[in-house]
Scaffold this motif. Structure first.
Motif, mmCIF file in Angstrom:
data_model
loop_
_atom_site.group_PDB
_atom_site.id
_atom_site.type_symbol
_atom_site.label_atom_id
_atom_site.label_comp_id
_atom_site.label_asym_id
_atom_site.label_seq_id
_atom_site.Cartn_x
_atom_site.Cartn_y
_atom_site.Cartn_z
ATOM 1 N N TRP A 150 0.853 -1.189 0.000
ATOM 2 C CA TRP A 150 0.000 0.000 0.000
ATOM 3 C C TRP A 150 0.885 1.234 0.000
ATOM 4 C CZ3 TRP A 150 -0.668 3.111 4.666
ATOM 5 C CH2 TRP A 150 -0.013 2.624 5.784
ATOM 6 N N TRP A 151 0.306 2.352 -0.449
ATOM 7 C CA TRP A 151 1.088 3.584 -0.606
ATOM 8 C C TRP A 151 1.175 4.380 0.691
ATOM 9 C CZ3 TRP A 151 4.007 3.463 -4.520
ATOM 10 C CH2 TRP A 151 3.586 3.059 -5.793
ATOM 11 N N ARG A 152 2.398 4.787 1.027
ATOM 12 C CA ARG A 152 2.641 5.767 2.085
ATOM 13 C C ARG A 152 3.482 6.915 1.549
ATOM 14 N NH1 ARG A 152 4.849 1.524 6.386
ATOM 15 N NH2 ARG A 152 4.970 0.280 4.500
ATOM 16 N N GLY A 153 3.765 6.870 0.268
ATOM 17 C CA GLY A 153 4.602 7.874 -0.370
ATOM 18 C C GLY A 153 5.450 7.227 -1.444
ATOM 19 N N LYS A 184 -3.820 8.537 -5.951
ATOM 20 C CA LYS A 184 -4.240 9.539 -6.938
ATOM 21 C C LYS A 184 -3.052 10.252 -7.586
ATOM 22 C CE LYS A 184 -8.574 10.405 -4.488
ATOM 23 N NZ LYS A 184 -9.267 11.311 -3.545
ATOM 24 N N LYS A 185 -1.898 10.207 -6.896
ATOM 25 C CA LYS A 185 -0.707 10.900 -7.397
ATOM 26 C C LYS A 185 0.210 9.990 -8.225
ATOM 27 C CE LYS A 185 -0.683 13.859 -3.272
ATOM 28 N NZ LYS A 185 0.085 14.293 -2.095
ATOM 29 N N VAL A 186 -0.174 8.722 -8.355
ATOM 30 C CA VAL A 186 0.651 7.783 -9.118
ATOM 31 C C VAL A 186 0.700 8.219 -10.581
ATOM 32 C CG1 VAL A 186 0.808 5.418 -9.997
ATOM 33 C CG2 VAL A 186 0.219 5.823 -7.604
ATOM 34 N N THR A 187 1.897 8.262 -11.134
ATOM 35 C CA THR A 187 2.077 8.547 -12.551
ATOM 36 C C THR A 187 3.015 7.514 -13.153
ATOM 37 O OG1 THR A 187 4.061 9.927 -12.327
ATOM 38 C CG2 THR A 187 1.918 11.024 -12.059
ATOM 39 N N GLU A 188 3.083 7.486 -14.470
ATOM 40 C CA GLU A 188 3.969 6.555 -15.153
ATOM 41 C C GLU A 188 5.441 6.869 -14.903
ATOM 42 O OE1 GLU A 188 2.845 5.313 -19.243
ATOM 43 O OE2 GLU A 188 1.301 6.869 -19.020
ATOM 44 N N ASP A 189 5.716 8.051 -14.377
ATOM 45 C CA ASP A 189 7.107 8.468 -14.192
ATOM 46 C C ASP A 189 7.721 7.962 -12.890
ATOM 47 O OD1 ASP A 189 7.136 9.904 -16.571
ATOM 48 O OD2 ASP A 189 6.266 11.676 -15.618
ATOM 49 N N ILE A 190 6.909 7.396 -11.990
ATOM 50 C CA ILE A 190 7.492 7.008 -10.696
ATOM 51 C C ILE A 190 8.325 5.730 -10.799
ATOM 52 C CG2 ILE A 190 5.611 8.112 -9.412
ATOM 53 C CD1 ILE A 190 4.732 5.236 -8.623
ATOM 54 N N GLY A 246 -4.820 2.124 -9.298
ATOM 55 C CA GLY A 246 -6.054 2.763 -9.720
ATOM 56 C C GLY A 246 -6.152 2.739 -11.236
ATOM 57 N N ARG A 247 -6.496 3.867 -11.799
ATOM 58 C CA ARG A 247 -6.585 3.964 -13.272
ATOM 59 C C ARG A 247 -5.435 4.784 -13.846
ATOM 60 N NH1 ARG A 247 -13.084 5.180 -14.201
ATOM 61 N NH2 ARG A 247 -13.845 3.246 -13.237
ATOM 62 N N ASN A 248 -4.415 4.981 -13.032
ATOM 63 C CA ASN A 248 -3.355 5.906 -13.433
ATOM 64 C C ASN A 248 -2.270 5.286 -14.299
ATOM 65 O OD1 ASN A 248 -4.704 7.770 -11.884
ATOM 66 N ND2 ASN A 248 -3.447 7.461 -10.083
ATOM 67 N N ILE A 249 -2.224 3.960 -14.357
ATOM 68 C CA ILE A 249 -1.230 3.288 -15.192
ATOM 69 C C ILE A 249 -1.963 2.558 -16.314
ATOM 70 C CG2 ILE A 249 0.645 1.585 -15.242
ATOM 71 C CD1 ILE A 249 1.236 4.108 -13.557
ATOM 72 N N PRO A 250 -1.626 2.836 -17.586
ATOM 73 C CA PRO A 250 -2.310 2.164 -18.704
ATOM 74 C C PRO A 250 -2.159 0.652 -18.633
ATOM 75 C CG PRO A 250 -0.912 3.968 -19.487
ATOM 76 C CD PRO A 250 -0.590 3.776 -18.045
#
Length: 376
Positions: A95-98, A142-148, A165-169
């Protein structure tokens, strides 16, 4: 001149011997050691199995603090670890904590950063309630992006949905089943008879649960179920394998029900494949899960298994597993079906065909580890 080995850091494993730790260690066991080197980071103060890994040439990095507790010290420790020059950082995540480790790795130019989702809910909240932890998780999700990261893996589709979520294709997601060394788990009648005799289980109806003693695994339900089963099957025995912070609480419940002679606390074991042979029924009433390795192992051994409906659908590998709502009457009825014995089926073909043989999966993992350029 020999080719340079690809260096992989698994972050992180734990002394509890849970599913993530077992999966990371299985990769190391199966991988081509002429081409790859695996090291491990841990938040545990010690690893009982450290000498074995160190004797095989693995480096173990001990981390003394979480990023949320002391971000400066945490960053210093991660940077010292990355000074060893890793080609791949394999982040096993529940799970995400950062994104602290991901961001440090990006600054340091680690060629491949794999985020690997292993769960479908908050694993162990630290210094907060589970509700607060879920809120924190969704804030970061919600802040997840393909760049992480360069790669996004998950043990099951539901685990991918939970972390990304829906943030990664979809085309960037890799579903990687929790594969095992299948040949260790195939049913062996000789091992079954030997273990049952040695453990005094010869004529018993042996129910087993292999799981850490924590909220997620729901041992409370297991004890309530066994109490009901014991009233119908006087030869029933429950084996509880694992450690964890709730063990003492579960022991008190067992004492309250006067089941001390029927419930065996076996602690951490390194003979899981043999214990599964000795069992007649495997249970896992989890409140949430990704794709539990123990369920893969139980099914490989042809063992009838009952698990909760909250375990991902991908866990239904063979016909020996039943996913049920957490209703004691339903579980009791299903469990009693197997109380008089059954023939264990040969699971080799179905387990291999569905991708659960680490011998085959490791080839794919090696290929993905080796390709260290960002392939977006």
């Amino acid at each position: 001149m020999k080719n340079k080995k690809t260096k992989i850091l698994h972050f992180s494993i734990a002394n509890s011997g849970g599913g993530i730790t077992k999966y990371a260690l299985r990769i190391w066991d199966a991988i081509d050691k002429e081409q790859f080197q695996c090291d491990f980071a841990t938040m545990s103060k010690k690893l009982d199995f450290a000498p074995q890994l160190e004797n095989q040439g693995c480096k173990i990095h001990y981390i003394s603090t979480y990023s949320e507790q002391d971000p400066i010290k945490f960053e210093e420790e991660i940077n010292r670890i990355l000074d060893y020059g890793y080609d791949v950082l394999h982040l096993h995540t529940s799970w995400w904590r950062g994104f602290a480790v991901e961001e440090i790795a990006k600054k340091r130019g680690v060629p491949k950063v794999i985020v690997h989702s292993h769960n479908t809910d908050v694993h162990i909240p630290i210094g907060m309630t589970r509700e607060e932890a879920r809120e924190l998780h969704y804030t970061w999700q919600k802040k997840v992006t393909e760049d992480i990261a360069t790669d996004f893996w998950a043990c099951a589709k539901k685990a991918a949905d939970w972390l990304y979520g829906r943030n990664i294709p979809k085309e960037r997601l890799k579903i990687m089943p929790n594969a095992i060394e299948l040949k260790k788990y195939y049913f062996n009648e000789d091992v079954r008879l030997k273990y049952r005799e040695e453990m005094g289980l010869k004529d018993q109806f042996v129910i087993g649960m292999i799981a850490r003693f924590q909220y997620q695994k729901n041992h409370e339900f297991a004890i309530e179920l066994f109490k009901k089963l014991n009233e119908k099957k006087s030869n029933a025995i429950l084996l509880l394998v694992g450690i964890g912070e709730l063990r003492e609480e579960i022991e008190k419940t067992v004492q309250k029900y006067h089941l001390e002679s029927k419930v065996k606390f076996l602690g951490l074991r390194n003979d899981i494949e043999n214990l599964l042979q000795a069992m007649d029924l495997f249970i896992l009433p989890s409140r949430f899960e990704g794709l539990p390795l123990t369920l893969v192992e139980a099914q490989a051994s042809g063992l009838k298994s009952i698990t909760s409906e909250f375990v991902t659908e991908e866990s239904e590998i063979t016909n020996d597993i039943k996913r049920l709502p957490l209703d004691l009457d339903l579980w009791e009825g299903e469990a009693l079906r197997w109380g008089n014995g059954y023939k264990r089926e040969d699971t080799r073909k179905i387990m291999r065909d569905k991708g659960f043989d680490i011998k085959f999966q490791i080839k794919e993992i090696e290929k993905l580890y080796r390709y260290v350029e960002n392939s977006k």
